[in-house]
Scaffold this motif. Structure first.
Motif, PDB file in Angstrom:
ATOM      1  N   LEU A  80     -52.507  35.117 -20.342  1.00 16.18           N
ATOM      2  CA  LEU A  80     -52.393  36.533 -20.047  1.00 16.18           C
ATOM      3  C   LEU A  80     -53.484  37.183 -20.446  1.00 16.18           C
ATOM      4  CD1 LEU A  80     -48.753  37.705 -20.511  1.00 16.18           C
ATOM      5  CD2 LEU A  80     -49.694  37.205 -18.640  1.00 16.18           C
TER       6      LEU A  80
ATOM      7  N   SER B  93     -46.901  30.977 -21.758  1.00 12.68           N
ATOM      8  CA  SER B  93     -47.786  31.759 -20.698  1.00 12.68           C
ATOM      9  C   SER B  93     -48.311  32.965 -21.330  1.00 12.68           C
ATOM     10  CB  SER B  93     -46.509  32.253 -19.726  1.00 12.68           C
ATOM     11  OG  SER B  93     -46.049  31.428 -18.900  1.00 12.68           O
ATOM     12  N   HIS B  94     -48.002  33.476 -22.588  1.00 13.56           N
ATOM     13  CA  HIS B  94     -48.449  34.473 -22.982  1.00 13.56           C
ATOM     14  C   HIS B  94     -50.284  34.105 -23.408  1.00 13.56           C
ATOM     15  CE1 HIS B  94     -44.619  36.153 -24.850  1.00 13.56           C
ATOM     16  NE2 HIS B  94     -44.689  36.498 -23.611  1.00 13.56           N
TER      17      HIS B  94
ATOM     18  N   SER C 272     -43.194  43.511 -31.547  1.00 14.49           N
ATOM     19  CA  SER C 272     -43.150  41.997 -31.436  1.00 14.49           C
ATOM     20  C   SER C 272     -42.063  41.436 -30.712  1.00 14.49           C
ATOM     21  CB  SER C 272     -43.236  41.320 -32.686  1.00 14.49           C
ATOM     22  OG  SER C 272     -42.076  41.645 -33.451  1.00 14.49           O
TER      23      SER C 272
ATOM     24  N   CYS D  89     -39.469  41.230 -27.309  1.00 14.68           N
ATOM     25  CA  CYS D  89     -39.686  40.674 -26.078  1.00 14.68           C
ATOM     26  C   CYS D  89     -39.434  42.225 -25.482  1.00 14.68           C
ATOM     27  CB  CYS D  89     -38.469  40.111 -25.413  1.00 14.68           C
ATOM     28  SG  CYS D  89     -38.580  38.078 -26.547  1.00 14.68           S
TER      29      CYS D  89
ATOM     30  N   LEU E 265     -49.872  33.734 -29.601  1.00 14.32           N
ATOM     31  CA  LEU E 265     -49.713  33.384 -28.252  1.00 14.32           C
ATOM     32  C   LEU E 265     -49.556  32.026 -27.890  1.00 14.32           C
ATOM     33  CD1 LEU E 265     -52.585  35.929 -27.118  1.00 14.32           C
ATOM     34  CD2 LEU E 265     -50.281  36.268 -27.567  1.00 14.32           C
TER      35      LEU E 265
ATOM     36  N   CYS F 104     -50.225  43.219 -21.775  1.00 10.98           N
ATOM     37  CA  CYS F 104     -49.388  43.788 -22.868  1.00 10.98           C
ATOM     38  C   CYS F 104     -49.828  44.810 -23.578  1.00 10.98           C
ATOM     39  CB  CYS F 104     -49.375  42.587 -23.881  1.00 10.98           C
ATOM     40  SG  CYS F 104     -48.607  41.196 -23.271  1.00 10.98           S
TER      41      CYS F 104
ATOM     42  N   CYS G 268     -42.408  44.633 -24.050  1.00  7.98           N
ATOM     43  CA  CYS G 268     -42.845  44.581 -22.797  1.00  7.98           C
ATOM     44  C   CYS G 268     -42.070  44.064 -21.556  1.00  7.98           C
ATOM     45  CB  CYS G 268     -44.164  43.350 -22.957  1.00  7.98           C
ATOM     46  SG  CYS G 268     -45.327  43.727 -24.245  1.00  7.98           S
ATOM     47  N   HIS G 269     -40.997  43.443 -21.694  1.00  7.30           N
ATOM     48  CA  HIS G 269     -40.175  42.665 -20.810  1.00  7.30           C
ATOM     49  C   HIS G 269     -38.978  43.716 -20.477  1.00  7.30           C
ATOM     50  CE1 HIS G 269     -42.699  39.173 -20.549  1.00  7.30           C
ATOM     51  NE2 HIS G 269     -42.450  39.065 -21.883  1.00  7.30           N
TER      52      HIS G 269
ATOM     53  N   THR H 222     -41.680  30.905 -24.041  1.00  2.68           N
ATOM     54  CA  THR H 222     -42.794  31.560 -23.744  1.00  2.68           C
ATOM     55  C   THR H 222     -43.483  30.874 -22.260  1.00  2.68           C
ATOM     56  OG1 THR H 222     -44.210  30.416 -25.126  1.00  2.68           O
ATOM     57  CG2 THR H 222     -43.254  32.645 -25.933  1.00  2.68           C
TER      58      THR H 222
ATOM     59  N   TYR I 214     -48.781  37.349 -34.593  1.00  2.00           N
ATOM     60  CA  TYR I 214     -48.002  37.148 -33.242  1.00  2.00           C
ATOM     61  C   TYR I 214     -48.830  35.989 -32.589  1.00  2.00           C
ATOM     62  CZ  TYR I 214     -45.181  37.761 -29.164  1.00  2.00           C
ATOM     63  OH  TYR I 214     -44.489  37.407 -28.242  1.00  2.00           O
TER      64      TYR I 214
END
Length: 528
Positions: free
Chosen positions: A122, A118-119, A150, A152, A115, A127, A155-156, A174, A113
């Motif tokens: 972080l 914005s990921h 994986s 969205c 990044l 996360c 987490c969101h 992202t 995954y």
């Protein structure tokens, strides 16, 4: 007697300690402390052997599941084919850090995954926290990095309340959630045209409240006609289909497409179909227009380059009303001009040759190669071989790298292995400052121009080493050398000797070479 007894006890205890040390190299970590004891060894080890990776995965089923799905860090090329013990050694005591993991130095790409946006900014725990882990058994672990989805939604919160599916990446990136920079309204059922392209999204998609939270509706909006968003100023007098008169580029612009222009003496085809009426009818629809030639409406783009018998040649000889570009001049038609396009020229866009100083030019163009191509040879090709810069004498239009030149016409005829060399092997000279250049006229014919003189100048005549006295062009072996023509003719036992028994390697001025030119032939020089 007591001393003997004590010695026996010490020996027994020492032997026991050795046996135990051989069986167990040390305490297990806290995580594996339940596996202490001889009866548990085979839970991790093959009997008397190393730790089996398969046994590790039998216990760590969450890792095994990820590996079987080719997902996660343990499926990366960095880890997949490694033994577990390489990264997670055991028997170093209760407090040993069996998972030696540094989050700051971790390459997240190895986890499958990447990044981005914005990921990438972080902190890990934003996360990797229990609230985002679906499996409750994994969620209770301290400091675990397993168990995240994986998707969205892992987490969101789904702002769209599952009305737009779960592929968030089709609209968002992202960097930030708003605006949905990847969303393309042309792929929606209602495509935006005209003024619709500049209107604020909220005009059609207002924000409302749903289940106590903010919600913006994007699906299920009616658009079979204009009235869900627009008021009917005509109060139904002209029906419900506004587009029979109006266009989206502006309410005051009338849709004249209902008018059948084909009933006139000038049917509209190609690009003319999309031209605004007032482009041609500038003083009104009743104006009588000329349309015999393209220049009746269009300016002469080519600025009088095409004149036939004092008249501008009509555009239709090269262009169509479908589009000004591309021209209808193809290779067959171009072959009737003074410059025939063939070979690699067939793949060259017209503008590469016909745009000069940012303008299209078709007349008075040079037809020789250097009119379009830079002469990379400069003054290296003499007129005897190139004529008046006629590249075709060596090259062909099929491919610049295919050479037709007969080298035997030069003063350096090719023999033996020289025939098999590519031109660049001899003619390309590396330069430190300029990178490299092709030399022809200024290239010397001496062997040392291309080859290193391994004999350190022993066979020079003046400034030139005459290699051909000993060597041929087919092999470096000195097949042409005849010792009988030297000052020391081989007789008797000398005939059976190997060359290096007399001609030895010497070093002179930091250069090692075989000394062939001997100053003296005293027996004592070789025989001690």
């Amino acid at each position: 007697m007591n001393n003997l007894f004590l010695k026996i006890i010490v020996l027994v205890l020492s032997a026991s300690a050795c046996i135990l040390a051989q069986i167990s190299p040390g305490e297990l970590t806290s995580a594996h402390k339940d596996l202490e004891g001889l009866s548990n060894c085979t839970k991790c080890h093959e009997l008397g052997e190393k730790v089996l990776k398969s046994k590790c995965l039998d216990c760590h089923s969450e890792i095994k599941s990820l590996v079987s799905l080719n997902m996660g860090y343990h499926s990366s090329s960095e880890v997949k084919n490694q033994e577990c013990t390489k990264c997670h050694p055991e028997h170093f005591g209760r407090n040993f850090r069996i998972i030696n993991f540094d989050p700051d130095g971790f390459d997240h790409n190895n986890a499958g995954y990447e990044l981005t946006g914005s990921h990438a900014k972080l902190k890990c725990d934003k996360c990797h926290q229990p609230n985002n882990i679906i499996d409750p058994e994994i969620a209770i672990r301290k400091g675990t990095y397993l168990g995240l989805s994986s998707n969205c939604s892992g987490c969101h919160e789904d702002y769209h309340r599952k009305t737009l599916g779960d592929n968030c990446a089709s609209c968002h990136n992202t960097e930030k959630f708003n605006p949905a920079i990847k969303f393309n309204h042309d792929k929606a059922k209602f495509k935006l045209t005209g003024k619709h392209q500049t209107i604020n999204c909220l005009k059609c998609h207002p924000r409302n409240k749903l289940d106590g939270g903010e919600f913006q509706k994007f699906t299920g909006i009616q658009f079979t006609n204009c009235f869900p968003c627009h008021q009917d100023k005509h109060n139904g007098r002209f029906g419900l289909d506004c587009k029979t008169c109006h266009v989206t580029s502006g309410f005051t612009q009338i849709n004249k497409s209902q008018f059948d222009h084909n009933k006139t003496e000038y049917p509209l085809i190609g690009k003319h179909k999309i031209v605004s009426c007032n482009k041609c009818h500038q003083t009104g629809l009743k104006q009588k227009l000329r349309y015999d030639k393209c220049i009746d409406c269009h300016s002469d783009y080519h600025e009088l380059q095409f004149i036939t018998e004092g008249q501008i040649t009509d555009c239709v000889n090269c262009h169509t009303v479908k589009d000004f570009r591309p021209s209808i001049i193809d290779e067959e038609k171009h072959s009737k001009f003074k410059f025939v396009t063939d070979g690699a020229h067939l793949a060259i866009p017209c503008q590469n040759c016909h745009i000069k100083e940012k303008k299209w030019r078709f007349v008075n163009l040079g037809r020789d190669c250097i009119s379009c191509h830079k002469d990379v040879h400069g003054n290296e090709i003499i007129e005897k071989y190139s004529g008046n810069k006629e590249c075709i004498k060596c090259h062909q239009t099929e491919s610049w790298s295919t050479i037709n030149f007969d080298h035997n016409r030069t003063e350096f005829e090719l023999f033996g292995k020289h025939k098999k060399q590519k031109c660049k092997a001899c003619h390309y000279q590396q330069k430190i400052a300029s990178g490299g250049e092709l030399l022809f006229k200024s290239l010397g014919k001496n062997c040392e121009v291309c080859h290193i003189d391994v004999h350190a100048g022993q066979f020079k005549e003046g400034e030139i080493s005459v290699c051909t006295r000993c060597h041929s062009y087919d092999d470096w072996k000195p097949d042409k050398f005849d010792h009988e023509k030297t000052r020391f003719k081989l007789k008797g036992a000398h005939e059976k000797l190997k060359c290096n028994q007399c001609h030895r390697v010497i070093e002179l001025a930091d250069i090692k070479f075989i000394k062939y030119i001997l100053e003296d032939f005293k027996c004592s020089d070789c025989h001690k």
